[in-house]
Design a protein around this motif. Structure first.
Motif, PDB file in Angstrom:
ATOM      1  N   ALA A  35       0.906  -0.988  -0.096  1.00  0.00           N
ATOM      2  CA  ALA A  35       0.088   0.116   0.046  1.00  0.00           C
ATOM      3  C   ALA A  35       1.004   1.317  -0.322  1.00  0.00           C
ATOM      4  CB  ALA A  35      -0.356  -0.219   1.244  1.00  0.00           C
ATOM      5  N   ALA A  36       2.000   1.381   1.356  1.00  0.00           N
ATOM      6  CA  ALA A  36       2.972   2.564   0.367  1.00  0.00           C
ATOM      7  C   ALA A  36       3.780   3.078  -0.332  1.00  0.00           C
ATOM      8  CB  ALA A  36       4.020   2.355   1.891  1.00  0.00           C
ATOM      9  N   GLY A  37       3.786   1.287  -1.271  1.00  0.00           N
ATOM     10  CA  GLY A  37       4.468   1.748  -2.967  1.00  0.00           C
ATOM     11  C   GLY A  37       3.792   2.697  -3.739  1.00  0.00           C
ATOM     12  N   VAL A  69      -0.078   7.469  -1.638  1.00  0.00           N
ATOM     13  CA  VAL A  69      -0.007   7.485  -0.971  1.00  0.00           C
ATOM     14  C   VAL A  69       1.188   8.093   0.238  1.00  0.00           C
ATOM     15  CG1 VAL A  69       0.346   5.884   0.977  1.00  0.00           C
ATOM     16  CG2 VAL A  69      -1.100   5.137  -0.316  1.00  0.00           C
ATOM     17  N   GLN A  70       0.806   8.688   0.976  1.00  0.00           N
ATOM     18  CA  GLN A  70       1.816   9.872   2.651  1.00  0.00           C
ATOM     19  C   GLN A  70       2.193   8.753   2.836  1.00  0.00           C
ATOM     20  OE1 GLN A  70       0.366  13.624   3.291  1.00  0.00           O
ATOM     21  NE2 GLN A  70       2.063  13.775   4.939  1.00  0.00           N
ATOM     22  N   ILE A 108      -4.170  -0.014  -5.337  1.00  0.00           N
ATOM     23  CA  ILE A 108      -4.634  -0.448  -3.861  1.00  0.00           C
ATOM     24  C   ILE A 108      -4.660  -2.152  -3.563  1.00  0.00           C
ATOM     25  CG2 ILE A 108      -3.687  -0.640  -1.247  1.00  0.00           C
ATOM     26  CD1 ILE A 108      -3.384   2.252  -2.101  1.00  0.00           C
ATOM     27  N   GLU A 109      -6.118  -2.073  -3.680  1.00  0.00           N
ATOM     28  CA  GLU A 109      -6.528  -3.295  -4.166  1.00  0.00           C
ATOM     29  C   GLU A 109      -6.365  -4.123  -4.789  1.00  0.00           C
ATOM     30  OE1 GLU A 109     -11.129  -2.359  -4.025  1.00  0.00           O
ATOM     31  OE2 GLU A 109     -11.513  -1.315  -2.400  1.00  0.00           O
ATOM     32  N   ALA A 110      -6.588  -4.389  -6.139  1.00  0.00           N
ATOM     33  CA  ALA A 110      -5.384  -4.520  -7.117  1.00  0.00           C
ATOM     34  C   ALA A 110      -4.241  -5.377  -6.855  1.00  0.00           C
ATOM     35  CB  ALA A 110      -5.536  -3.935  -8.350  1.00  0.00           C
TER      36      ALA A 110
END
Length: 323
Positions: free
Chosen positions: A235-237, A241-242, A281-283
């Motif tokens: 997710a952070a990648g 996304v901060q 992110i979900e994918a």
């Protein structure tokens, strides 16, 4: 190999082994009058029924999500594993203890001790073969973890349930052999009844351990740390996304994980851009972590997340059974 495929192999091996010996044990108990042999027959009969229940649980747990069960049916395997633990305690341990006490109060000499040894030897071979299958599968799934840590952290109760059952069976066979030998050599049927009580105590201890492990899974346990770390990293990648503030995860089955993410997005994003980021992110998570079946993402500042976690920590009761 999926968790369920490995589990099925271990359960089928245990079921075949138990079916091969259960009738033989009962016939041997009838011919010899041995209480310990009767307890072993009851033990194998209960184990056979337990394997059927585990296979039923695996099949039910694999059903897809539907309207009434939007998160799937994965926890069915946890429920049936708990039922197995209850049956081991109530039927296996209870009847064995009863037979042992009854045999001590009404002793009956051992007859045809040779038959007992033949049956015990054959049973040990079948149980050992089933135990080796379960051990090999469990060792493959545990990775670098120690055995105790792997059992504590395992999200698939079927494999360690079979391993526990087979270990208890082998120990029970040893106790039965010692009791029958002592009763025959010393002409003291008391030892045969005492062996039956020993088998019952082994089953009771096994049932308590299985119930404790299954209870935690049934209530809901979080994913392993490495799984949570990889989810956070994925997710952070994403460039929009901060910060990933944290996550909440729970296993709803051995290979089914529900994840809730707290994410702080870039301040300049529009609502449409946030929606696109969530979809990416979900994918990405479904591609990198197939066991993640449901994902909830909440836009949230780091301060709000931290305040929520601090409140939970202050209100969390001490739980001695936390795994």
């Amino acid at each position: 190999m999926t968790a369920h495929s490995g589990s099925k192999k271990a359960v089928y091996a245990a079921l075949i082994g138990n079916l091969l010996i259960v009738v033989t044990k009962f016939i041997a108990a009838w011919l010899t009058g041995s209480s310990a042999m009767l307890s072993e027959g009851i033990h194998s009969l209960v184990d056979s029924g337990n394997e059927v229940l585990l296979l039923y649980g695996i099949r039910r747990a694999s059903r897809p999500a539907d309207y009434t069960h939007p998160l799937g049916h994965g926890r069915e395997i946890y429920f049936w594993s708990f039922v197995v633990a209850v049956l081991i305690f109530a039927l296996g341990a209870g009847v064995s203890l009863y037979e042992g006490v009854n045999h001590i109060l009404r002793p009956e000499p051992i007859r045809n001790v040779t038959i007992s040894y033949v049956v015990l030897g054959a049973s040990a071979l079948f149980e050992a073969a089933s135990w080796l299958v379960a051990l090999r599968i469990f060792r493959r799934e545990k990775g670098r973890l120690g055995y105790f840590a792997a059992i504590r952290q395992s999200k698939d109760p079927t494999t360690f349930t079979v391993l526990f059952e087979d270990s208890a069976a082998l120990l029970g066979l040893l106790i039965a052999a010692l009791g029958i030998t002592a009763a025959y050599v010393l002409n003291a049927p008391f030892f045969d009844g005492l062996a039956s009580i020993g088998v019952g105590l082994v089953l009771a201890g096994t049932a308590v351990l299985l119930a404790r492990e299954s209870k935690g899974l049934l209530i809901g346990e979080r994913a392993l740390p490495d799984v949570e770390a990889s989810i956070t990293a994925a997710a952070a990648g994403d460039p929009d996304v901060q910060r990933v503030n944290g996550l909440v995860s729970v296993h709803t089955g051995p290979d089914q994980v529900v994840v809730g993410l707290s994410i702080e997005f870039q301040d300049t994003l529009t609502v449409t851009a946030v929606e696109a980021c969530v979809e990416r992110i979900e994918a990405q998570l479904r591609h990198s972590r197939p066991e993640v079946t449901t994902i909830f993402i909440k836009p949230q500042s780091a301060e709000t997340w931290q305040a929520r976690q601090e409140m939970l920590m202050r209100t969390a009761p001490a739980d001695p059974d936390t795994k």
